[in-house]
Design a protein around this motif. Structure first.
Motif, PDB file in Angstrom:
ATOM      1  N   HIS A 115       0.839  -1.209   0.000  1.00 43.61           N
ATOM      2  CA  HIS A 115       0.000   0.000   0.000  1.00 43.61           C
ATOM      3  C   HIS A 115       0.869   1.252   0.000  1.00 43.61           C
ATOM      4  O   HIS A 115       1.879   1.326   0.704  1.00 43.61           O
ATOM      5  CB  HIS A 115      -0.907   0.016   1.239  1.00 43.61           C
ATOM      6  CG  HIS A 115      -1.673   1.295   1.397  1.00 43.61           C
ATOM      7  ND1 HIS A 115      -2.751   1.620   0.610  1.00 43.61           N
ATOM      8  CD2 HIS A 115      -1.511   2.348   2.260  1.00 43.61           C
ATOM      9  CE1 HIS A 115      -3.230   2.802   0.971  1.00 43.61           C
ATOM     10  NE2 HIS A 115      -2.499   3.256   1.963  1.00 43.61           N
ATOM     11  N   VAL A 168      -1.053  -0.926  13.134  1.00 44.46           N
ATOM     12  CA  VAL A 168      -1.676  -0.158  12.055  1.00 44.46           C
ATOM     13  C   VAL A 168      -3.194  -0.153  12.193  1.00 44.46           C
ATOM     14  O   VAL A 168      -3.812  -1.208  12.364  1.00 44.46           O
ATOM     15  CB  VAL A 168      -1.287  -0.743  10.681  1.00 44.46           C
ATOM     16  CG1 VAL A 168      -1.880   0.103   9.564  1.00 44.46           C
ATOM     17  CG2 VAL A 168       0.236  -0.825  10.546  1.00 44.46           C
ATOM     18  N   ASN A 169      -3.781   1.032  12.109  1.00 44.43           N
ATOM     19  CA  ASN A 169      -5.235   1.179  12.156  1.00 44.43           C
ATOM     20  C   ASN A 169      -5.755   1.346  10.724  1.00 44.43           C
ATOM     21  O   ASN A 169      -5.863   2.462  10.212  1.00 44.43           O
ATOM     22  CB  ASN A 169      -5.620   2.377  13.023  1.00 44.43           C
ATOM     23  CG  ASN A 169      -7.126   2.602  13.068  1.00 44.43           C
ATOM     24  OD1 ASN A 169      -7.912   1.716  12.707  1.00 44.43           O
ATOM     25  ND2 ASN A 169      -7.538   3.781  13.502  1.00 44.43           N
ATOM     26  N   THR A 170      -6.062   0.256  10.065  1.00 42.54           N
ATOM     27  CA  THR A 170      -6.480   0.316   8.659  1.00 42.54           C
ATOM     28  C   THR A 170      -7.920   0.809   8.488  1.00 42.54           C
ATOM     29  O   THR A 170      -8.376   0.978   7.358  1.00 42.54           O
ATOM     30  CB  THR A 170      -6.336  -1.060   7.988  1.00 42.54           C
ATOM     31  OG1 THR A 170      -7.039  -2.044   8.753  1.00 42.54           O
ATOM     32  CG2 THR A 170      -4.873  -1.461   7.884  1.00 42.54           C
ATOM     33  N   SER A 171      -8.616   1.037   9.597  1.00 37.85           N
ATOM     34  CA  SER A 171      -9.957   1.608   9.501  1.00 37.85           C
ATOM     35  C   SER A 171      -9.912   3.142   9.448  1.00 37.85           C
ATOM     36  O   SER A 171     -10.927   3.793   9.232  1.00 37.85           O
ATOM     37  CB  SER A 171     -10.812   1.166  10.691  1.00 37.85           C
ATOM     38  OG  SER A 171     -10.268   1.657  11.918  1.00 37.85           O
ATOM     39  N   TYR A 175      -6.483   5.085   5.150  1.00 44.62           N
ATOM     40  CA  TYR A 175      -6.452   3.805   4.435  1.00 44.62           C
ATOM     41  C   TYR A 175      -7.753   3.540   3.673  1.00 44.62           C
ATOM     42  O   TYR A 175      -8.062   2.407   3.343  1.00 44.62           O
ATOM     43  CB  TYR A 175      -6.191   2.658   5.434  1.00 44.62           C
ATOM     44  CG  TYR A 175      -4.734   2.506   5.801  1.00 44.62           C
ATOM     45  CD1 TYR A 175      -3.877   1.741   5.022  1.00 44.62           C
ATOM     46  CD2 TYR A 175      -4.218   3.148   6.919  1.00 44.62           C
ATOM     47  CE1 TYR A 175      -2.540   1.601   5.347  1.00 44.62           C
ATOM     48  CE2 TYR A 175      -2.879   3.018   7.252  1.00 44.62           C
ATOM     49  CZ  TYR A 175      -2.045   2.234   6.465  1.00 44.62           C
ATOM     50  OH  TYR A 175      -0.714   2.105   6.795  1.00 44.62           O
ATOM     51  N   ASN A 178      -7.309   1.594   0.545  1.00 46.38           N
ATOM     52  CA  ASN A 178      -6.551   0.352   0.664  1.00 46.38           C
ATOM     53  C   ASN A 178      -7.456  -0.873   0.661  1.00 46.38           C
ATOM     54  O   ASN A 178      -8.530  -0.878   1.261  1.00 46.38           O
ATOM     55  CB  ASN A 178      -5.735   0.368   1.973  1.00 46.38           C
ATOM     56  CG  ASN A 178      -5.092  -0.972   2.253  1.00 46.38           C
ATOM     57  OD1 ASN A 178      -4.236  -1.433   1.499  1.00 46.38           O
ATOM     58  ND2 ASN A 178      -5.519  -1.613   3.328  1.00 46.38           N
ATOM     59  N   ILE A 182      -2.732  -4.829   6.085  1.00 44.57           N
ATOM     60  CA  ILE A 182      -1.497  -4.118   6.391  1.00 44.57           C
ATOM     61  C   ILE A 182      -1.132  -4.354   7.855  1.00 44.57           C
ATOM     62  O   ILE A 182      -1.917  -4.096   8.754  1.00 44.57           O
ATOM     63  CB  ILE A 182      -1.646  -2.603   6.127  1.00 44.57           C
ATOM     64  CG1 ILE A 182      -2.055  -2.355   4.667  1.00 44.57           C
ATOM     65  CG2 ILE A 182      -0.344  -1.873   6.462  1.00 44.57           C
ATOM     66  CD1 ILE A 182      -1.079  -2.866   3.648  1.00 44.57           C
ATOM     67  N   GLU A 185       3.752  -0.211   8.960  1.00 45.77           N
ATOM     68  CA  GLU A 185       3.751   0.951   8.083  1.00 45.77           C
ATOM     69  C   GLU A 185       4.958   1.845   8.350  1.00 45.77           C
ATOM     70  O   GLU A 185       5.483   1.895   9.474  1.00 45.77           O
ATOM     71  CB  GLU A 185       2.458   1.763   8.256  1.00 45.77           C
ATOM     72  CG  GLU A 185       2.278   2.342   9.638  1.00 45.77           C
ATOM     73  CD  GLU A 185       0.958   3.076   9.819  1.00 45.77           C
ATOM     74  OE1 GLU A 185       0.174   3.157   8.858  1.00 45.77           O
ATOM     75  OE2 GLU A 185       0.718   3.571  10.942  1.00 45.77           O
ATOM     76  N   GLY A 204       2.741   0.873   3.343  1.00 47.34           N
ATOM     77  CA  GLY A 204       2.164  -0.187   4.158  1.00 47.34           C
ATOM     78  C   GLY A 204       2.575  -1.565   3.674  1.00 47.34           C
ATOM     79  O   GLY A 204       2.628  -1.823   2.472  1.00 47.34           O
ATOM     80  N   GLN A 206       2.260  -5.984   4.319  1.00 44.67           N
ATOM     81  CA  GLN A 206       1.569  -7.104   4.953  1.00 44.67           C
ATOM     82  C   GLN A 206       2.442  -7.772   6.007  1.00 44.67           C
ATOM     83  O   GLN A 206       1.943  -8.452   6.900  1.00 44.67           O
ATOM     84  CB  GLN A 206       1.162  -8.135   3.896  1.00 44.67           C
ATOM     85  CG  GLN A 206       0.084  -7.667   2.940  1.00 44.67           C
ATOM     86  CD  GLN A 206      -0.283  -8.725   1.903  1.00 44.67           C
ATOM     87  OE1 GLN A 206       0.443  -9.699   1.719  1.00 44.67           O
ATOM     88  NE2 GLN A 206      -1.407  -8.534   1.237  1.00 44.67           N
TER      89      GLN A 206
END
Length: 236
Positions: A115, A168-171, A175, A178, A182, A185, A204, A206
């Protein structure tokens, strides 16, 4: 008369001709030392054997350190090569759409991340910013202090150029474009002195171990400095 030597004599002759066969073989040396210890009995202290074992442990430690140094040097060289190739790709385009295309595809592949997000923070209305956002899927325009809040929520502050973390706060809205999982980052602060805009480049991965606290950030800092100077051409 039979002149054929028996196996024991033949082996003895080979060893006497080239004793390094035994001296350079740790398994053979261990076997000889153990046999000698058995002949002496348990009540005899073999100082030479003890010294040999101590030297073996030290040699093993030196070899492990040597291997670690080589692995670290190779990793640093590989990382430098990645950053150099990524920068060359960013310097090729002559227009912003081509720049973003390089960033979202080729640079992303070179840096081996899943990302990339470009966050631009400003409260000033700008036709250029509106155009930047509409032309690509990775740019997100946010209001003042949004970047600072994102960094400080986990104890990090925007005073440093590069922040690495694995929580990581992918919410988060950063993001919103995205679609990948992830786990770590790299957050690269961008400073555009000639315009009223702050920036943040998100890389970002994985892999949780890709970006972690304690890793060196010199190469990513250099990448961020080149990136912000290149991007600034389209923000003026």
């Amino acid at each position: 008369m039979n002149n054929v030597k028996n196996p024991t004599e033949k082996l003895k002759e080979i060893i006497l001709t080239n004793p390094n066969i035994i001296l350079e073989d740790s398994e053979l040396m261990d076997a000889l030392l153990n046999a000698q210890s058995n002949l002496r009995g348990d009540n005899i202290v073999d100082l030479r054997g003890a010294a040999m074992k101590q030297l073996e442990r030290r040699l093993e430690k030196v070899e492990n350190t040597h291997n670690d140094v080589i692995a670290m040097a190779y990793e640093n060289l590989s990382g430098a090569s990645q950053i150099q190739r990524a920068i060359l790709k960013l310097l090729e385009p002559n227009d912003f759409p081509s720049f973003i295309k390089r960033l979202s595809k080729e640079v992303k592949e070179i840096l081996n991340v899943e990302h990339i997000g470009l966050i631009l923070e400003t409260n000033a209305a700008s036709e250029n910013l509106t155009l930047l956002k509409s032309l690509n899927p990775i740019t997100i325009v946010v209001g003042e202090n949004t970047i600072k809040d994102y960094l400080s929520n986990s104890g990090h502050f925007p005073s440093q150029t590069v922040t690495l973390r694995s929580n990581v706060n992918t919410s988060h809205q950063f993001y919103e474009n995205n679609k990948q999982i992830i786990s770590s980052e790299a957050l690269l602060m961008l400073n555009f002195e000639s315009v009223n805009v702050k920036g943040l480049l998100i890389l970002g991965s994985q892999k949780k171990e890709k970006f972690t606290t304690g890793q060196g950030t010199e190469l990513l800092t250099f990448f961020a400095n080149v990136f912000e100077r290149t991007l600034a051409r389209w923000l003026i």
